[in-house]
Design a protein around this motif. Structure first.
Motif, PDB file in Angstrom:
ATOM      1  N   ALA A  24     -31.094  25.021  -3.669  1.00 22.58           N
ATOM      2  CA  ALA A  24     -31.773  25.075  -2.365  1.00 22.58           C
ATOM      3  C   ALA A  24     -31.689  26.510  -1.863  1.00 22.58           C
ATOM      4  O   ALA A  24     -30.643  27.149  -1.963  1.00 22.58           O
ATOM      5  CB  ALA A  24     -31.130  24.121  -1.369  1.00 22.58           C
ATOM      6  N   LEU A  25     -32.802  27.018  -1.334  1.00 19.51           N
ATOM      7  CA  LEU A  25     -32.867  28.390  -0.845  1.00 19.51           C
ATOM      8  C   LEU A  25     -33.296  28.436   0.614  1.00 19.51           C
ATOM      9  O   LEU A  25     -34.025  27.567   1.083  1.00 19.51           O
ATOM     10  CB  LEU A  25     -33.883  29.210  -1.662  1.00 19.51           C
ATOM     11  N   SER A  26     -32.870  29.482   1.305  1.00 23.93           N
ATOM     12  CA  SER A  26     -33.279  29.724   2.684  1.00 23.93           C
ATOM     13  C   SER A  26     -33.304  31.221   2.943  1.00 23.93           C
ATOM     14  O   SER A  26     -32.612  31.984   2.275  1.00 23.93           O
ATOM     15  CB  SER A  26     -32.324  29.054   3.669  1.00 23.93           C
ATOM     16  N   THR A  27     -34.097  31.630   3.906  1.00 24.54           N
ATOM     17  CA  THR A  27     -34.113  33.015   4.370  1.00 24.54           C
ATOM     18  C   THR A  27     -34.130  32.990   5.890  1.00 24.54           C
ATOM     19  O   THR A  27     -35.188  33.055   6.516  1.00 24.54           O
ATOM     20  CB  THR A  27     -35.337  33.797   3.856  1.00 24.54           C
ATOM     21  N   PRO A  28     -32.971  32.841   6.528  1.00 21.84           N
ATOM     22  CA  PRO A  28     -32.916  32.791   7.992  1.00 21.84           C
ATOM     23  C   PRO A  28     -33.584  34.014   8.603  1.00 21.84           C
ATOM     24  O   PRO A  28     -33.361  35.141   8.162  1.00 21.84           O
ATOM     25  CB  PRO A  28     -31.418  32.776   8.296  1.00 21.84           C
ATOM     26  N   GLY A  29     -34.430  33.769   9.598  1.00 22.82           N
ATOM     27  CA  GLY A  29     -35.186  34.844  10.228  1.00 22.82           C
ATOM     28  C   GLY A  29     -34.508  35.413  11.460  1.00 22.82           C
ATOM     29  O   GLY A  29     -33.578  34.834  12.018  1.00 22.82           O
ATOM     30  N   VAL A  30     -35.022  36.543  11.892  1.00 19.56           N
ATOM     31  CA  VAL A  30     -34.471  37.262  13.044  1.00 19.56           C
ATOM     32  C   VAL A  30     -34.513  36.418  14.307  1.00 19.56           C
ATOM     33  O   VAL A  30     -33.594  36.441  15.103  1.00 19.56           O
ATOM     34  CB  VAL A  30     -35.250  38.577  13.257  1.00 19.56           C
ATOM     35  N   TYR A  31     -35.552  35.646  14.505  1.00 19.54           N
ATOM     36  CA  TYR A  31     -35.707  34.880  15.743  1.00 19.54           C
ATOM     37  C   TYR A  31     -35.253  33.435  15.617  1.00 19.54           C
ATOM     38  O   TYR A  31     -35.641  32.584  16.397  1.00 19.54           O
ATOM     39  CB  TYR A  31     -37.157  34.951  16.211  1.00 19.54           C
ATOM     40  N   GLY A  32     -34.428  33.144  14.617  1.00 19.26           N
ATOM     41  CA  GLY A  32     -33.882  31.805  14.481  1.00 19.26           C
ATOM     42  C   GLY A  32     -34.713  30.859  13.636  1.00 19.26           C
ATOM     43  O   GLY A  32     -34.355  29.701  13.471  1.00 19.26           O
ATOM     44  N   VAL A  33     -35.841  31.334  13.098  1.00 18.22           N
ATOM     45  CA  VAL A  33     -36.655  30.500  12.222  1.00 18.22           C
ATOM     46  C   VAL A  33     -35.886  30.316  10.916  1.00 18.22           C
ATOM     47  O   VAL A  33     -35.330  31.268  10.365  1.00 18.22           O
ATOM     48  CB  VAL A  33     -38.025  31.155  11.952  1.00 18.22           C
ATOM     49  N   GLY A  91     -36.836  17.969  -3.736  1.00 13.29           N
ATOM     50  CA  GLY A  91     -38.295  18.081  -3.725  1.00 13.29           C
ATOM     51  C   GLY A  91     -38.911  18.177  -2.344  1.00 13.29           C
ATOM     52  O   GLY A  91     -39.937  17.562  -2.082  1.00 13.29           O
ATOM     53  N   TYR A  92     -38.294  18.941  -1.448  1.00 12.25           N
ATOM     54  CA  TYR A  92     -38.897  19.119  -0.125  1.00 12.25           C
ATOM     55  C   TYR A  92     -38.726  20.543   0.369  1.00 12.25           C
ATOM     56  O   TYR A  92     -37.911  21.306  -0.135  1.00 12.25           O
ATOM     57  CB  TYR A  92     -38.322  18.125   0.897  1.00 12.25           C
ATOM     58  N   ALA A  93     -39.543  20.877   1.341  1.00 14.87           N
ATOM     59  CA  ALA A  93     -39.430  22.149   2.059  1.00 14.87           C
ATOM     60  C   ALA A  93     -39.564  21.840   3.536  1.00 14.87           C
ATOM     61  O   ALA A  93     -40.253  20.894   3.931  1.00 14.87           O
ATOM     62  CB  ALA A  93     -40.525  23.110   1.619  1.00 14.87           C
ATOM     63  N   MET A  94     -38.881  22.625   4.360  1.00  8.53           N
ATOM     64  CA  MET A  94     -38.992  22.458   5.813  1.00  8.53           C
ATOM     65  C   MET A  94     -38.829  23.820   6.469  1.00  8.53           C
ATOM     66  O   MET A  94     -38.240  24.734   5.891  1.00  8.53           O
ATOM     67  CB  MET A  94     -37.964  21.469   6.352  1.00  8.53           C
ATOM     68  N   VAL A  95     -39.375  23.937   7.659  1.00  3.77           N
ATOM     69  CA  VAL A  95     -39.195  25.149   8.462  1.00  3.77           C
ATOM     70  C   VAL A  95     -38.780  24.697   9.859  1.00  3.77           C
ATOM     71  O   VAL A  95     -39.447  23.872  10.477  1.00  3.77           O
ATOM     72  CB  VAL A  95     -40.491  25.978   8.561  1.00  3.77           C
ATOM     73  N   VAL A  96     -37.667  25.237  10.339  1.00  2.73           N
ATOM     74  CA  VAL A  96     -37.160  24.902  11.666  1.00  2.73           C
ATOM     75  C   VAL A  96     -37.477  26.068  12.601  1.00  2.73           C
ATOM     76  O   VAL A  96     -37.122  27.213  12.315  1.00  2.73           O
ATOM     77  CB  VAL A  96     -35.634  24.657  11.626  1.00  2.73           C
ATOM     78  N   PHE A  97     -38.172  25.766  13.684  1.00  2.00           N
ATOM     79  CA  PHE A  97     -38.487  26.750  14.721  1.00  2.00           C
ATOM     80  C   PHE A  97     -37.679  26.404  15.966  1.00  2.00           C
ATOM     81  O   PHE A  97     -37.881  25.351  16.554  1.00  2.00           O
ATOM     82  CB  PHE A  97     -39.980  26.720  15.073  1.00  2.00           C
ATOM     83  N   PRO A  98     -36.763  27.268  16.381  1.00  2.00           N
ATOM     84  CA  PRO A  98     -35.970  26.966  17.577  1.00  2.00           C
ATOM     85  C   PRO A  98     -36.813  27.083  18.840  1.00  2.00           C
ATOM     86  O   PRO A  98     -37.767  27.870  18.899  1.00  2.00           O
ATOM     87  CB  PRO A  98     -34.868  28.013  17.557  1.00  2.00           C
TER      88      PRO A  98
END
Length: 77
Positions: free
Chosen positions: A24-33, A42-49
């Motif tokens: 499983a991979l992630s690239t946490p973003g500057v604005y919390g994304v 077998g899934y992908a998700m994006v969390v927007f705070p």
């Protein structure tokens, strides 16, 4: 630090590993994304705070992923 405990893999943070390969991979973003790709389940998700907190903490994101993982069947066993 937000990424403590994660390994770095191909420009992303490995949230899970098996046999020295990221599952499983992630690239946490500057604005919390927080995008996640889980190859075993077998899934992908994006969390927007809703709002950016002063300090980002990984626990809420890890708990959210654990909740999704709980209903998805793993395929990397």
């Amino acid at each position: 630090k937000f990424t403590n405990g994660f390994s770095f893999s191909l420009g992303s943070w490995a949230l899970g590993e098996k046999d020295e390969k990221a599952t499983a991979l992630s690239t946490p973003g500057v604005y919390g994304v927080w995008p996640v790709v889980d190859f075993c389940r077998g899934y992908a998700m994006v969390v927007f705070p809703k709002a950016l907190l002063v300090e980002q903490k990984p626990e809420p994101y890890i708990q959210m992923k654990a909740a999704v993982d709980g209903v998805m069947k793993a395929g990397c066993d």
